[in-house]
Design a protein around this motif. Structure first.
Motif: not given
Length: 439
Positions: A372-375, A389-394, A414-417
């Motif tokens: 599940k996605l996490v806001t 840049s990592w945040i925008y990519e993932r 984001f995904t949980v992982a």
């Protein structure tokens, strides 16, 4: 070639509701599908009719009066081929051809002919030929009678030798054994490829569904590929795999497989097992359904029956997601009702043709694959900006606020992982547990 399509309807009872037996498909739908199968190999259908059969005859299936009636129809339509949308025994097929003086094929023969036209890879050709030979083994049609009769030698080696049919059967069996060996090598090669993919683990997402449900169109829409996609039964046969990125950066391999159909011959499923193993090994199965087809419930039951025969039905809830396609062909009220049903259940409504719902489908696939996605709202200091840049990519950034002190506030999914990985990127990490010796 001009053809006549016959759909025999035997007087059988409908399955009782809740009995678990497949419900009898409406005759008009069967007729439309049979005509569509004929059109898939460019046959000109001169006549198409439903033929009631009260008591099937072992020799000809149809009664004597109906045989004469069909013979007159063949001559008046100047047809060279008769397609019977029903399994025929070798005796029935031979007697029909003798009486009508035209070529006769049943549903299995027609599907094999379509597959033979569609197969383009070596693997596909091998699988179709094996299925075709297994089908012909009990029939030994005229395609093998050009072989000369083998006679015995002289002296003590003499004797009557092989009869024609014995020689035909032996040659058929030798070819079948050779094809089975070649397909076993195909299976080993595919297993090797799967092993290599597991070393760089990308989840497999397989598209399955009834033929002409729109799988290839959806595959092209998602991946940007150019797989043949037409409004035609069995437009594609050979499987296609493409690597693709999901919205939050996860990489998966999407597989487009051959379409299923009702009464798919068992030996055809067995021959295509090397291809269908991609479905068996898939992490997620997308069952694409044509929701504009009035026969969609029966089609879904046929697909599920084949999947169960492959051994993927036991864990269906975890591994399967229904995709309700062709919503663009529905009336507005019907389309809205369908969307309401999908929102309350485990299904995604899409139009592979115009792209409606595809983003929602990809999000659902990512949730099934990655969780599940996490806001989350993150405040990045000036020193932490390289992580942006990592945040925008993932992740999927929903809001951004730039502050005067150089810090940036981001709200993203984001995904949980990935959410856990973000803590490591920011140097937070899990808090160390207190040492009991300090107490």
């Amino acid at each position: 070639m001009r053809a006549i399509v016959l759909v025999p309807t035997l007087r059988t009872r409908n399955a009782a509701p809740g009995s678990g037996e497949p419900e009898k498909r409406p005759d008009a739908n069967r007729l439309a599908e049979a005509v569509g199968l004929a059109g898939a190999i460019n046959l000109e259908v001169a006549e198409a009719l439903i033929v009631p059969v009260s008591a099937p005859r072992p020799s000809t299936l149809f009664g004597k009066g109906k045989m004469l009636e069909i013979e007159a129809l063949i001559h008046s339509a100047d047809a060279q081929l008769v397609i019977v949308d029903h399994p025929l025994t070798p005796v029935q097929q031979r007697n029909m051809e003798t009486e009508w003086k035209v070529k006769v094929i049943d549903r299995t023969g027609l599907i094999l002919e379509i597959f033979g036209r569609r197969a383009s890879t070596k693997e596909g050709v091998l699988q179709v030929e094996l299925a075709h030979l297994n089908y012909q083994r009990g029939r030994l049609v005229r395609s093998w009678t050009h072989l000369e009769r083998q006679r015995g030698g002289g002296g003590f080696m003499g004797g009557p030798g092989e009869t024609q049919i014995e020689a035909d059967r032996r040659l058929l069996q030798e070819r079948i054994v050779k094809l089975e060996r070649e397909l076993e090598q195909v299976r080993r090669t595919r297993q090797l490829h799967r092993s290599k993919r597991k070393k760089v683990p990308h989840p497999i997402v397989a598209l399955v569904g009834y033929t002409n449900a729109g799988k290839s169109t959806l595959f092209n829409r998602i991946t940007g590929a150019e797989v043949m996609a037409e409004d035609m039964l069995f437009a594609t046969l050979d499987p296609t795999l493409r690597r693709m990125k999901l919205p939050h950066g996860a990489t998966v391999i999407l597989s487009d497989t051959v379409g299923f159909i009702s009464d798919l011959p068992t030996h055809l499923v067995a021959a295509f097992r090397a291809t269908l193993e991609e479905v068996i090994e898939a992490d997620l199965i997308l069952h694409v359904r044509d929701m504009a087809d009035p026969d969609r419930s029966s089609q879904a039951a046929d697909v599920e029956a084949i999947l169960n025969s492959l051994g993927v039905g036991e864990i269906k809830p975890q591994r399967m997601l229904e995709v309700w396609n062709k919503v663009d062909l529905l009336e507005p009220d019907a389309a809205e009702a369908l969307r309401a049903r999908a929102d309350s259940g485990e299904a995604i409504v899409v139009s592979a043709l115009n792209g409606e719902g595809v983003d929602k489908l990809l999000a659902a696939v990512e949730e099934r694959i990655s969780g599940k996605l996490v806001t989350r709202t993150i405040l990045l200091t000036a020193q932490q900006l390289p992580v942006m840049s990592w945040i925008y990519e993932r992740g999927r950034v929903q809001n951004r606020v730039d502050h005067e002190d150089g810090s940036v506030e981001l709200t993203a999914e984001f995904t949980v992982a990935d959410d856990l990985d973000l803590d490591r990127q920011l140097g937070l990490g899990p808090k160390p547990e207190a040492d009991e010796s300090d107490n």
